[in-house]
Design a protein around this motif. Structure first.
Motif, PDB file in Angstrom:
ATOM      1  N   VAL A 159       0.699  -1.326   0.055  1.00  0.00           N
ATOM      2  CA  VAL A 159       0.079  -0.319   0.025  1.00  0.00           C
ATOM      3  C   VAL A 159       1.583   1.420  -0.257  1.00  0.00           C
ATOM      4  O   VAL A 159       0.448   2.023  -0.626  1.00  0.00           O
ATOM      5  CB  VAL A 159      -1.002  -0.407   1.108  1.00  0.00           C
ATOM      6  N   SER A 160       2.081   1.460   0.491  1.00  0.00           N
ATOM      7  CA  SER A 160       2.615   2.146   1.028  1.00  0.00           C
ATOM      8  C   SER A 160       3.299   2.499  -0.235  1.00  0.00           C
ATOM      9  O   SER A 160       3.492   3.905  -0.585  1.00  0.00           O
ATOM     10  CB  SER A 160       4.624   2.547   1.404  1.00  0.00           C
ATOM     11  N   ARG A 161       4.289   1.491  -1.606  1.00  0.00           N
ATOM     12  CA  ARG A 161       4.646   1.890  -2.720  1.00  0.00           C
ATOM     13  C   ARG A 161       3.039   2.850  -3.374  1.00  0.00           C
ATOM     14  O   ARG A 161       3.488   3.296  -4.314  1.00  0.00           O
ATOM     15  CB  ARG A 161       4.380   0.314  -3.222  1.00  0.00           C
ATOM     16  N   ALA A 162       1.534   1.422  -3.314  1.00  0.00           N
ATOM     17  CA  ALA A 162       0.921   2.600  -4.252  1.00  0.00           C
ATOM     18  C   ALA A 162       0.787   3.996  -3.700  1.00  0.00           C
ATOM     19  O   ALA A 162       0.388   4.650  -4.459  1.00  0.00           O
ATOM     20  CB  ALA A 162      -0.159   1.629  -4.172  1.00  0.00           C
ATOM     21  N   LEU A 163       0.520   4.093  -2.155  1.00  0.00           N
ATOM     22  CA  LEU A 163       0.718   5.616  -2.470  1.00  0.00           C
ATOM     23  C   LEU A 163       1.952   5.927  -2.114  1.00  0.00           C
ATOM     24  O   LEU A 163       1.840   7.309  -1.047  1.00  0.00           O
ATOM     25  CB  LEU A 163      -0.063   5.876  -0.174  1.00  0.00           C
ATOM     26  N   LEU A 164       2.981   5.930  -2.204  1.00  0.00           N
ATOM     27  CA  LEU A 164       4.497   6.996  -2.336  1.00  0.00           C
ATOM     28  C   LEU A 164       3.873   8.521  -2.348  1.00  0.00           C
ATOM     29  O   LEU A 164       4.752   9.090  -1.721  1.00  0.00           O
ATOM     30  CB  LEU A 164       4.932   6.127  -3.336  1.00  0.00           C
ATOM     31  N   PHE A 165       3.832   8.985  -3.689  1.00  0.00           N
ATOM     32  CA  PHE A 165       3.858  10.097  -3.521  1.00  0.00           C
ATOM     33  C   PHE A 165       3.164  10.807  -2.592  1.00  0.00           C
ATOM     34  O   PHE A 165       3.420  11.725  -2.126  1.00  0.00           O
ATOM     35  CB  PHE A 165       2.995  10.577  -5.554  1.00  0.00           C
ATOM     36  N   PRO A 166       1.574  10.662  -2.437  1.00  0.00           N
ATOM     37  CA  PRO A 166       1.251  11.470  -1.787  1.00  0.00           C
ATOM     38  C   PRO A 166       1.879  11.242   0.016  1.00  0.00           C
ATOM     39  O   PRO A 166       1.945  12.655   0.592  1.00  0.00           O
ATOM     40  CB  PRO A 166      -0.244  10.783  -1.656  1.00  0.00           C
ATOM     41  N   ILE A 167       2.215   9.929  -0.205  1.00  0.00           N
ATOM     42  CA  ILE A 167       2.947   9.666   1.790  1.00  0.00           C
ATOM     43  C   ILE A 167       4.527  11.064   1.682  1.00  0.00           C
ATOM     44  O   ILE A 167       3.939  11.595   2.732  1.00  0.00           O
ATOM     45  CB  ILE A 167       3.194   7.871   2.295  1.00  0.00           C
ATOM     46  N   ALA A 168       4.685  11.075   0.127  1.00  0.00           N
ATOM     47  CA  ALA A 168       5.563  11.374   0.530  1.00  0.00           C
ATOM     48  C   ALA A 168       5.636  12.956   0.481  1.00  0.00           C
ATOM     49  O   ALA A 168       6.241  13.999   0.838  1.00  0.00           O
ATOM     50  CB  ALA A 168       6.806  11.338  -0.936  1.00  0.00           C
ATOM     51  N   TYR A 169       4.682  13.287  -0.176  1.00  0.00           N
ATOM     52  CA  TYR A 169       4.021  14.701  -0.590  1.00  0.00           C
ATOM     53  C   TYR A 169       3.994  15.300   0.653  1.00  0.00           C
ATOM     54  O   TYR A 169       4.142  16.621   1.024  1.00  0.00           O
ATOM     55  CB  TYR A 169       2.947  15.293  -1.324  1.00  0.00           C
ATOM     56  N   MET A 170       3.841  14.437   1.972  1.00  0.00           N
ATOM     57  CA  MET A 170       3.462  15.288   3.911  1.00  0.00           C
ATOM     58  C   MET A 170       3.958  16.211   3.497  1.00  0.00           C
ATOM     59  O   MET A 170       4.896  17.001   4.911  1.00  0.00           O
ATOM     60  CB  MET A 170       2.798  14.210   4.760  1.00  0.00           C
ATOM     61  N   GLY A 171       5.513  15.873   2.917  1.00  0.00           N
ATOM     62  CA  GLY A 171       7.474  16.744   3.783  1.00  0.00           C
ATOM     63  C   GLY A 171       6.249  18.148   3.444  1.00  0.00           C
ATOM     64  O   GLY A 171       7.307  18.971   4.279  1.00  0.00           O
ATOM     65  N   PHE A 172       5.810  18.699   2.945  1.00  0.00           N
ATOM     66  CA  PHE A 172       5.163  20.281   2.658  1.00  0.00           C
ATOM     67  C   PHE A 172       4.257  20.558   3.223  1.00  0.00           C
ATOM     68  O   PHE A 172       4.314  21.183   3.496  1.00  0.00           O
ATOM     69  CB  PHE A 172       4.558  20.302   1.099  1.00  0.00           C
ATOM     70  N   LEU A 173       3.587  19.554   4.668  1.00  0.00           N
ATOM     71  CA  LEU A 173       3.316  20.316   5.184  1.00  0.00           C
ATOM     72  C   LEU A 173       4.376  20.814   6.563  1.00  0.00           C
ATOM     73  O   LEU A 173       4.150  21.264   7.290  1.00  0.00           O
ATOM     74  CB  LEU A 173       2.714  18.506   6.898  1.00  0.00           C
ATOM     75  N   VAL A 174       5.457  20.378   6.224  1.00  0.00           N
ATOM     76  CA  VAL A 174       6.266  21.506   7.312  1.00  0.00           C
ATOM     77  C   VAL A 174       6.990  22.720   7.026  1.00  0.00           C
ATOM     78  O   VAL A 174       6.728  22.710   5.191  1.00  0.00           O
ATOM     79  CB  VAL A 174       8.150  19.765   7.350  1.00  0.00           C
ATOM     80  N   PRO A 175       7.037  23.693   7.472  1.00  0.00           N
ATOM     81  CA  PRO A 175       6.982  24.579   7.071  1.00  0.00           C
ATOM     82  C   PRO A 175       9.055  25.585   6.732  1.00  0.00           C
ATOM     83  O   PRO A 175       8.969  24.768   8.271  1.00  0.00           O
ATOM     84  CB  PRO A 175       6.504  25.895   8.186  1.00  0.00           C
ATOM     85  N   PHE A 176       9.383  25.245   6.195  1.00  0.00           N
ATOM     86  CA  PHE A 176      10.628  25.511   5.648  1.00  0.00           C
ATOM     87  C   PHE A 176      11.212  25.804   3.954  1.00  0.00           C
ATOM     88  O   PHE A 176       9.914  26.588   3.690  1.00  0.00           O
ATOM     89  CB  PHE A 176      10.279  23.605   4.895  1.00  0.00           C
ATOM     90  N   GLY A 177      12.443  26.788   4.322  1.00  0.00           N
ATOM     91  CA  GLY A 177      12.167  27.727   3.094  1.00  0.00           C
ATOM     92  C   GLY A 177      12.996  29.521   3.521  1.00  0.00           C
ATOM     93  O   GLY A 177      12.567  29.966   3.173  1.00  0.00           O
ATOM     94  N   ASP A 178      12.380  29.226   4.478  1.00  0.00           N
ATOM     95  CA  ASP A 178      13.083  30.721   4.894  1.00  0.00           C
ATOM     96  C   ASP A 178      14.268  31.417   4.566  1.00  0.00           C
ATOM     97  O   ASP A 178      14.775  32.339   5.149  1.00  0.00           O
ATOM     98  CB  ASP A 178      12.182  30.937   6.717  1.00  0.00           C
TER      99      ASP A 178
END
Length: 511
Positions: A131-150
Motif C-alpha cells: 500500500v505504501s508503494r501505491a501511495l508513495l507520492f501522497p505519503i511523500a507529499y506530506m513533507g510539504f506539511l513542514v514549514p521550511f524555506g525561510d
C-alpha cells in the motif's frame, strides 16, 4: 455485422474497500491522532504557523491535496491488501530522533519535520509495503506539511535588489542602494524579507512538485517544469518590486505600496501560477485517465509482516521514548549568580541612553538581561548588552527568529552584514530618523565563543545531549555611526578596554 452493446457494459466498476481495509484505516487514524496528542505542542505550533505566517499559508492546502491524491487512487487502492509491516518503524524512529535533535537544539524545523516523518512512518507501518508503494507520492507529499524555506529570504533579497536597480536606471529613475535599502528622489524603500518573494517561491515549490507528478510522466519534463516553477516567480518578483518603486516615483510611496500589497497578495500570485501552467501545458504528457499504479504488481507476499494494531502500538512506544528522553535532558540547568552588574570599563564611564534613537536588543526568555551605556573622553558612545541563560528550551533561546539585535517588526532594520569583528557577527542597521548603528554579537555556549547562529544551535545540541555546563551568554556591543563612520573604531577600542569577550561572558555567567 454490427453488434449493439449496452452502455452500461463500458461503465467502470468501482472497487470497494473491504473490512480489512477499513480496520487498517481506522487503526492508522487512531495512531495519527495519538501522535498528534503526544506532540500536541508541535501540532499546535504548526497550526499557528499555517494560520498566522503568510510565508507558509500554502501549507493549509497540503492536507486537502493529499486527500485528493488518495481519492484519485481509490479504485486501484481497494485491490491492494493492507498488511502491517514492522520495518516501517525505522521511519518512526528516524522521525523521533530528528524531533529530539530539534528539541534539544531549539530548531523548530527539525521538530516539525520529525513529527511529520513519524506520521509518515506510522502510515507505512500500519498499511504495509504494498500500500505504501501505491501511495508513495501522497505519503511523500506530506513533507510539504513542514514549514521550511525561510532560509531563502536572504539570498532572494539580494537577487531582488540586483534585478531592481538596473531596471530603475534603465527607466530613468535616479536611485541608490545601500544593502537592502533603495533610495529614490521621493522615496525610501526596504527590500525586506517579506518583499524577497520567498513566500512565493516556497509555495511554487509545493505547487511545482504537485503538477510535475500529476501532469507529467517523463522525468526530464518534470525536472524542466520544476526549474521553470522556481525561476519564473523570482523574475516576476523582481518585476513586481521594480513596478512598485517605479509607480511610487511617478505617484507617491503611499499609493504605490498600498496597491502593491493588494496586487501581490491576490492577483499577482494567481497570475504567475497561470503563466507557469500555460508555459508547461504544451508539454503535459500524462493521460488524465491513466492509472496511477498497477494493483496487479502490488500483490506479492511481503516479508516482515505484523499485525497492524501491533505496529501502531510499537510506533507510539518508539515516539514516546524520544519524548521521555527530551523531558530528561530538559531538566538540566546551570545555577546562575543571584546578582548581576555590568562592569566599570577603564577609560569609559556610564552615561544615559541615546536621546536620538535609543536601541535595545530582544532576549525575551533570558534569565538576566543587562544594558549599559558608556562614553569615553572623546565623546564616543557605546552600548553594551548581556543576556544570560541558565538553560535553554522552547521560548527561552539564545538565538532564534526575532531574538537578538533586531526584534520582529522592529523599528530598526538590517541594512547589511559586515565582516566579522573579533569573531563576532557585525551588522549595519538603521532606525528612527535614519540613524545608523553598527552592532556586533557574540555567543558563549560551553567552551565555545562564536558569532554564528548555526554554531550556537550545534553547541547547544551538544551540551544538551552530552551534558556539561548549560549556561549560555549573549554579548552585544553597539555604537551609532557618525559622519566620520567611526562606530567600528569605537567598538574596537571599547573591546580592548573590556578584555577578551569569552572571559567576560564567563564572568557574567558566574563561572
Amino acid at each position: 455485422m454490427t453488434v449493439a452493446v449496452p452502455q452500461g457494459d463500458f461503465a467502470r466498476v468501482e472497487a470497494k474497500f473491504d473490512a480489512g481495509w477499513k480496520l487498517h484505516a481506522g487503526i492508522l487514524a487512531g495512531a495519527w491522532l495519538a501522535l498528534l496528542l503526544l506532540f500536541r505542542r508541535d501540532a499546535l505550533d504548526l497550526a499557528t504557523i499555517y494560520w498566522t505566517n503568510t510565508t507558509f499559508g500554502h501549507c493549509l492546502f497540503i492536507a486537502p491535496v493529499i486527500a485528493w491524491l488518495v481519492w484519485q487512487r481509490r479504485s486501484g487502492l481497494a485491490l491492494v491488501r493492507p498488511q502491517g509491516w514492522w520495518p516501517g518503524l525505522v521511519l518512526v524512529a528516524a522521525g523521533g530522533l530528528g524531533w529530539l535533535l530539534g528539541d534539544a537544539a531549539g530548531v523548530a524545523l527539525f521538530r516539525h519535520a520529525g513529527l511529520v516523518l513519524m506520521l509518515q512512518g506510522a502510515a507505512v507501518s500500519v498499511l504495509g509495503l504494498n500500500v505504501s508503494r501505491a501511495l508513495l507520492f501522497p505519503i511523500a507529499y506530506m513533507g510539504f506539511l513542514v514549514p521550511f524555506g525561510d532560509f531563502l529570504e536572504g539570498p532572494l533579497q539580494s537577487i531582488t535588489v540586483a534585478m531592481v536597480m538596473p531596471m530603475l536606471h534603465l527607466f530613468g529613475v535616479p536611485a541608490t542602494v545601500d544593502g537592502v535599502l533603495i533610495t529614490t528622489s521621493n522615496g525610501y524603500f526596504e527590500v525586506a524579507e517579506a518583499c524577497s518573494g520567498a513566500k512565493f517561491v516556497i509555495a511554487m515549490i509545493a505547487f511545482g512538485v504537485l503538477v510535475a507528478n500529476v501532469c507529467y510522466v517523463s522525468w526530464p519534463r518534470r525536472a524542466a517544469f520544476l526549474a521553470m516553477a522556481l525561476v519564473v516567480p523570482v523574475i516576476a518578483n523582481g518585476l513586481r518590486a521594480f513596478g512598485t518603486i517605479y509607480a511610487a516615483w511617478w505617484t507617491s510611496v503611499e499609493a504605490a505600496t498600498g496597491m502593491d500589497h493588494i496586487v501581490y497578495g491576490w492577483f499577482f500570485f494567481a497570475a504567475v501560477m497561470a503563466v507557469v501552467l500555460a508555459i508547461g501545458w504544451k508539454w503535459f504528457d500524462r493521460d488524465p485517465d491513466a492509472a496511477w499504479f498497477d494493483p496487479l504488481r502490488l500483490q506479492a507476499p511481503v516479508a516482515a509482516r505484523a499485525q497492524a494494531a501491533v505496529t501502531a502500538l510499537l510506533a507510539l512506544t518508539v515516539a514516546s521514548l524520544f519524548l521521555g528522553w527530551s523531558s530528561w535532558i530538559a531538566a538540566r540547568a546551570s545555577p546562575l549568580p543571584t546578582q548581576f552588574e555590568l562592569p566599570q570599563i577603564p577609560g569609559w564611564q556610564r552615561v544615559g541612553p541615546s536621546t536620538i534613537a535609543p536601541w535595545s536588543p530582544n532576549y525575551p526568555g533570558a534569565d538576566h538581561l543587562l544594558i549599559g551605556h558608556y562614553a569615553d573622553p572623546q565623546g564616543r558612545s557605546v552600548d553594551l548588552a548581556v543576556a544570560v541563560y541558565g538553560s535553554q528550551h522552547e521560548g527561552k533561546e539564545l538565538v532564534g527568529f526575532g531574538i537578538g539585535a533586531i526584534r520582529e517588526n522592529d523599528r530598526w532594520v538590517r541594512i547589511a552584514d559586515l565582516p566579522e569583528l573579533s569573531g563576532g557577527h557585525a551588522l549595519r542597521m538603521t532606525g528612527p530618523g535614519r540613524v545608523e548603528r553598527v552592532t556586533v554579537s557574540w555567543y558563549r555556549v560551553g567552551e565555545t565563543l562564536t558569532g554564528s547562529d548555526k554554531r550556537v544551535k550545534f553547541e547547544t545540541l551538544k551540551t544538551k545531549l552530552l551534558g556539561g555546563d548549560q549556561a549560555a551568554v549573549a554579548v552585544l556591543v553597539s555604537a551609532e555611526q557618525g559622519r566620520d563612520e567611526s562606530a567600528q573604531t569605537a567598538i574596537g577600542d571599547f573591546l580592548n578596554a573590556l578584555g577578551p569577550v569569552d572571559a567576560f561572558a564567563d564572568r557574567m555567567a558566574g563561572r
